[in-house]
Design a protein around this motif. Structure first.
Motif, PDB file in Angstrom:
ATOM      1  N   ALA A  24       8.542  68.055  51.650  1.00 29.77           N
ATOM      2  CA  ALA A  24       8.334  67.139  50.529  1.00 29.77           C
ATOM      3  C   ALA A  24       6.853  67.067  50.171  1.00 29.77           C
ATOM      4  CB  ALA A  24       8.869  65.757  50.875  1.00 29.77           C
ATOM      5  N   ARG A  25       6.009  66.998  51.179  1.00 25.60           N
ATOM      6  CA  ARG A  25       4.555  66.968  50.925  1.00 25.60           C
ATOM      7  C   ARG A  25       4.125  68.258  50.225  1.00 25.60           C
ATOM      8  NH1 ARG A  25      -0.156  64.311  52.851  1.00 25.60           N
ATOM      9  NH2 ARG A  25      -1.812  65.100  51.507  1.00 25.60           N
ATOM     10  N   ASP A  26       4.674  69.372  50.641  1.00 27.01           N
ATOM     11  CA  ASP A  26       4.347  70.651  50.004  1.00 27.01           C
ATOM     12  C   ASP A  26       4.730  70.646  48.525  1.00 27.01           C
ATOM     13  OD1 ASP A  26       3.320  71.640  52.347  1.00 27.01           O
ATOM     14  OD2 ASP A  26       5.076  72.871  52.848  1.00 27.01           O
ATOM     15  N   ALA A  27       5.883  70.053  48.209  1.00 28.53           N
ATOM     16  CA  ALA A  27       6.329  70.000  46.807  1.00 28.53           C
ATOM     17  C   ALA A  27       5.337  69.220  45.949  1.00 28.53           C
ATOM     18  CB  ALA A  27       7.712  69.368  46.721  1.00 28.53           C
ATOM     19  N   VAL A  28       4.822  68.116  46.491  1.00 27.33           N
ATOM     20  CA  VAL A  28       3.827  67.338  45.755  1.00 27.33           C
ATOM     21  C   VAL A  28       2.514  68.108  45.668  1.00 27.33           C
ATOM     22  CG1 VAL A  28       2.518  65.185  45.685  1.00 27.33           C
ATOM     23  CG2 VAL A  28       4.902  65.174  46.445  1.00 27.33           C
TER      24      VAL A  28
ATOM     25  N   ALA B  98       2.611  59.941  56.086  1.00 25.91           N
ATOM     26  CA  ALA B  98       2.616  58.801  55.176  1.00 25.91           C
ATOM     27  C   ALA B  98       3.972  58.598  54.536  1.00 25.91           C
ATOM     28  CB  ALA B  98       1.550  59.004  54.099  1.00 25.91           C
ATOM     29  N   LEU B  99       4.669  59.678  54.262  1.00 28.15           N
ATOM     30  CA  LEU B  99       5.992  59.577  53.645  1.00 28.15           C
ATOM     31  C   LEU B  99       6.946  58.784  54.529  1.00 28.15           C
ATOM     32  CD1 LEU B  99       7.774  62.560  51.920  1.00 28.15           C
ATOM     33  CD2 LEU B  99       9.042  60.906  53.279  1.00 28.15           C
TER      34      LEU B  99
ATOM     35  N   GLU C  40      10.625  56.812  42.110  1.00 31.43           N
ATOM     36  CA  GLU C  40      11.697  55.907  41.673  1.00 31.43           C
ATOM     37  C   GLU C  40      12.798  56.671  40.948  1.00 31.43           C
ATOM     38  OE1 GLU C  40       7.713  53.674  41.063  1.00 31.43           O
ATOM     39  OE2 GLU C  40       8.509  55.697  40.782  1.00 31.43           O
ATOM     40  N   ALA C  41      12.394  57.687  40.174  1.00 31.95           N
ATOM     41  CA  ALA C  41      13.388  58.516  39.498  1.00 31.95           C
ATOM     42  C   ALA C  41      14.176  59.341  40.504  1.00 31.95           C
ATOM     43  CB  ALA C  41      12.715  59.426  38.473  1.00 31.95           C
ATOM     44  N   GLY C  42      13.525  59.732  41.599  1.00 28.97           N
ATOM     45  CA  GLY C  42      14.253  60.399  42.671  1.00 28.97           C
ATOM     46  C   GLY C  42      15.317  59.501  43.266  1.00 28.97           C
ATOM     47  N   HIS C  43      14.967  58.245  43.484  1.00 29.43           N
ATOM     48  CA  HIS C  43      15.965  57.289  43.981  1.00 29.43           C
ATOM     49  C   HIS C  43      17.099  57.118  42.972  1.00 29.43           C
ATOM     50  CE1 HIS C  43      14.163  55.905  47.690  1.00 29.43           C
ATOM     51  NE2 HIS C  43      13.007  55.691  47.093  1.00 29.43           N
ATOM     52  N   TYR C  44      16.752  57.117  41.690  1.00 29.51           N
ATOM     53  CA  TYR C  44      17.796  56.937  40.688  1.00 29.51           C
ATOM     54  C   TYR C  44      18.721  58.149  40.634  1.00 29.51           C
ATOM     55  CZ  TYR C  44      20.211  55.758  36.404  1.00 29.51           C
ATOM     56  OH  TYR C  44      21.194  55.465  35.495  1.00 29.51           O
ATOM     57  N   VAL C  45      18.175  59.332  40.708  1.00 30.17           N
ATOM     58  CA  VAL C  45      19.004  60.547  40.719  1.00 30.17           C
ATOM     59  C   VAL C  45      19.965  60.514  41.907  1.00 30.17           C
ATOM     60  CG1 VAL C  45      18.956  63.052  41.033  1.00 30.17           C
ATOM     61  CG2 VAL C  45      17.365  61.966  39.439  1.00 30.17           C
ATOM     62  N   LEU C  46      19.489  59.994  43.025  1.00 29.56           N
ATOM     63  CA  LEU C  46      20.302  59.920  44.251  1.00 29.56           C
ATOM     64  C   LEU C  46      20.927  58.525  44.413  1.00 29.56           C
ATOM     65  CD1 LEU C  46      17.900  61.795  46.689  1.00 29.56           C
ATOM     66  CD2 LEU C  46      19.912  62.719  45.540  1.00 29.56           C
ATOM     67  N   ARG C  47      21.138  57.829  43.315  1.00 30.56           N
ATOM     68  CA  ARG C  47      21.596  56.435  43.379  1.00 30.56           C
ATOM     69  C   ARG C  47      22.950  56.274  44.058  1.00 30.56           C
ATOM     70  NH1 ARG C  47      21.785  58.534  38.440  1.00 30.56           N
ATOM     71  NH2 ARG C  47      23.646  58.411  37.110  1.00 30.56           N
ATOM     72  N   ALA C  48      23.776  57.309  44.072  1.00 26.26           N
ATOM     73  CA  ALA C  48      25.089  57.200  44.715  1.00 26.26           C
ATOM     74  C   ALA C  48      24.962  56.928  46.211  1.00 26.26           C
ATOM     75  CB  ALA C  48      25.900  58.473  44.479  1.00 26.26           C
ATOM     76  N   THR C  49      23.823  57.288  46.806  1.00 22.70           N
ATOM     77  CA  THR C  49      23.630  57.072  48.252  1.00 22.70           C
ATOM     78  C   THR C  49      22.556  56.017  48.538  1.00 22.70           C
ATOM     79  OG1 THR C  49      22.007  58.882  48.383  1.00 22.70           O
ATOM     80  CG2 THR C  49      24.331  59.433  48.788  1.00 22.70           C
TER      81      THR C  49
ATOM     82  N   LEU D 281      15.431  61.273  55.899  1.00 19.83           N
ATOM     83  CA  LEU D 281      15.748  62.565  55.277  1.00 19.83           C
ATOM     84  C   LEU D 281      16.010  62.391  53.785  1.00 19.83           C
ATOM     85  CD1 LEU D 281      18.039  64.129  58.037  1.00 19.83           C
ATOM     86  CD2 LEU D 281      15.672  64.734  57.505  1.00 19.83           C
ATOM     87  N   ARG D 282      16.730  61.333  53.443  1.00 15.03           N
ATOM     88  CA  ARG D 282      16.974  61.055  52.023  1.00 15.03           C
ATOM     89  C   ARG D 282      15.662  60.779  51.299  1.00 15.03           C
ATOM     90  NH1 ARG D 282      17.264  57.103  48.456  1.00 15.03           N
ATOM     91  NH2 ARG D 282      18.930  57.084  46.863  1.00 15.03           N
ATOM     92  N   SER D 283      14.770  60.051  51.935  1.00 13.29           N
ATOM     93  CA  SER D 283      13.487  59.725  51.319  1.00 13.29           C
ATOM     94  C   SER D 283      12.643  60.971  51.081  1.00 13.29           C
ATOM     95  CB  SER D 283      12.726  58.731  52.199  1.00 13.29           C
ATOM     96  OG  SER D 283      13.448  57.518  52.327  1.00 13.29           O
ATOM     97  N   CYS D 284      12.727  61.928  51.973  1.00 12.86           N
ATOM     98  CA  CYS D 284      12.027  63.200  51.751  1.00 12.86           C
ATOM     99  C   CYS D 284      12.572  63.906  50.517  1.00 12.86           C
ATOM    100  CB  CYS D 284      12.172  64.103  52.976  1.00 12.86           C
ATOM    101  SG  CYS D 284      11.319  63.486  54.445  1.00 12.86           S
ATOM    102  N   GLU D 285      13.879  63.867  50.353  1.00 13.29           N
ATOM    103  CA  GLU D 285      14.492  64.460  49.160  1.00 13.29           C
ATOM    104  C   GLU D 285      14.054  63.706  47.907  1.00 13.29           C
ATOM    105  OE1 GLU D 285      18.919  65.769  47.456  1.00 13.29           O
ATOM    106  OE2 GLU D 285      18.746  64.719  49.379  1.00 13.29           O
ATOM    107  N   VAL D 286      13.937  62.393  48.008  1.00 15.75           N
ATOM    108  CA  VAL D 286      13.475  61.573  46.887  1.00 15.75           C
ATOM    109  C   VAL D 286      12.082  61.996  46.436  1.00 15.75           C
ATOM    110  CG1 VAL D 286      12.602  59.255  46.363  1.00 15.75           C
ATOM    111  CG2 VAL D 286      14.913  59.545  47.264  1.00 15.75           C
ATOM    112  N   VAL D 287      11.185  62.181  47.379  1.00 16.93           N
ATOM    113  CA  VAL D 287       9.811  62.567  47.045  1.00 16.93           C
ATOM    114  C   VAL D 287       9.775  63.947  46.397  1.00 16.93           C
ATOM    115  CG1 VAL D 287       7.557  63.151  48.037  1.00 16.93           C
ATOM    116  CG2 VAL D 287       8.739  61.062  48.738  1.00 16.93           C
ATOM    117  N   THR D 288      10.591  64.859  46.902  1.00 21.83           N
ATOM    118  CA  THR D 288      10.669  66.189  46.297  1.00 21.83           C
ATOM    119  C   THR D 288      11.162  66.091  44.854  1.00 21.83           C
ATOM    120  OG1 THR D 288      11.062  67.231  48.440  1.00 21.83           O
ATOM    121  CG2 THR D 288      11.717  68.472  46.480  1.00 21.83           C
ATOM    122  N   LYS D 289      12.205  65.317  44.643  1.00 22.64           N
ATOM    123  CA  LYS D 289      12.716  65.142  43.276  1.00 22.64           C
ATOM    124  C   LYS D 289      11.707  64.411  42.401  1.00 22.64           C
ATOM    125  CE  LYS D 289      17.672  65.485  44.100  1.00 22.64           C
ATOM    126  NZ  LYS D 289      17.717  66.758  43.351  1.00 22.64           N
ATOM    127  N   GLY D 290      10.968  63.491  42.988  1.00 23.45           N
ATOM    128  CA  GLY D 290       9.939  62.799  42.242  1.00 23.45           C
ATOM    129  C   GLY D 290       8.862  63.736  41.726  1.00 23.45           C
ATOM    130  N   ALA D 291       8.559  64.780  42.505  1.00 21.88           N
ATOM    131  CA  ALA D 291       7.612  65.804  42.049  1.00 21.88           C
ATOM    132  C   ALA D 291       8.218  66.624  40.913  1.00 21.88           C
ATOM    133  CB  ALA D 291       7.202  66.703  43.207  1.00 21.88           C
TER     134      ALA D 291
END
Length: 259
Positions: free
Chosen positions: A22-26, A163-164, A210-219, A240-250
């Protein structure tokens, strides 16, 4: 000697590698554009997108255009109001976390709660809030104060955890504890973003977690429920979900090629 409570959580199965990815994606996003080329307009746009997504996750029906025009409902207006101070609050979050959280609540709930409830952590004399759908009941005020104080103290101590991971734990704790009468989800997500800025994951705030959380709002609610109820397994899954959120946020950043 202080105990690093975050480091063992970063060592849970799969979390370390997911956090690095996730850090790499950012980092790729920021490197491709170069920090010097990221203007305040891009930060403002990313924060606006985040405000809309966070408000939508809280139940707002405002459209992005409503938010841009200043014609949104109280949830979205509060989320936008928080973004106006987020960059100024971020440097304080490691020193005075409770003050930052209460200030975020003052901003988020201005149109949602009486003045006496703004920035006010609930007491035993007040009802337990239920403003994040799908979660189990929030703890009583005594447990709330104990856990909130411990969380704040741990944030001011050194940690070897990414930090994530720290940001994700703060988000989950604030959402599960629900320290305020209303707007707890908005505050929890803004607190997470403050830490991502303050601890260098996204220092110019151009990703949109926040948009990452919204995309993954079902979980979202199930992830927080598992965090609260399933011990280290639930904590690991939330991280693990939060890492996916950060990636999607990027990916959803205004700097991203597809934006």
């Amino acid at each position: 000697m202080s105990v690093d409570v975050f480091e063992p959580l970063a060592g849970l199965e799969g979390v370390g590698s997911a956090a690095r990815a996730a850090r790499d994606a950012v980092d790729v996003l920021l490197r491709d554009r170069g920090l010097r080329r990221v203007g305040s307009d891009m930060t403002a746009e990313a924060l606006l997108r985040g405000a809309h997504a966070s408000a939508a996750l809280a139940g707002s029906t405002a459209s992005p255009d409503d938010v841009r025009r200043g014609a949104a409902d109280g949830l979205a207006t509060g989320a936008v109001r928080m973004t106006g101070e987020l960059m100024a609050l971020a440097p304080q979050v490691d020193k005075s976390p409770v003050q930052v959280w209460t200030r975020l609540h003052q901003l988020a709930a201005l149109d949602l709660a009486p003045a006496a409830e703004l920035g006010h952590v609930r007491t035993t004399a007040e009802p337990i809030p239920d403003d994040i759908p799908g979660l189990p009941p929030a703890p009583g005020a005594d447990e709330l104060w104990e856990r909130l104080s411990a969380l704040a103290q741990n944030l001011t101590r050194p940690t070897k955890a990414p930090a994530l991971v720290v940001a994700a734990i703060v988000h989950a704790e604030l959402a599960v504890l629900r320290p305020f009468p209303v707007a707890n989800g908005l505050v929890a997500r803004a607190a997470e973003r403050c830490l991502l800025v303050a601890r260098g994951i996204d220092p110019v705030a151009v990703t949109v977690p926040e948009a990452g959380h919204y995309v993954l709002r079902a979980t979202y609610s199930s992830g927080l429920t598992d965090y609260a109820a399933r011990g280290l397994t639930g904590v690991r899954d939330w991280l693990l979900r939060s890492c996916e959120v950060v990636t999607k946020g990027a990916e959803l950043s205004p700097l991203a090629p597809s934006s």
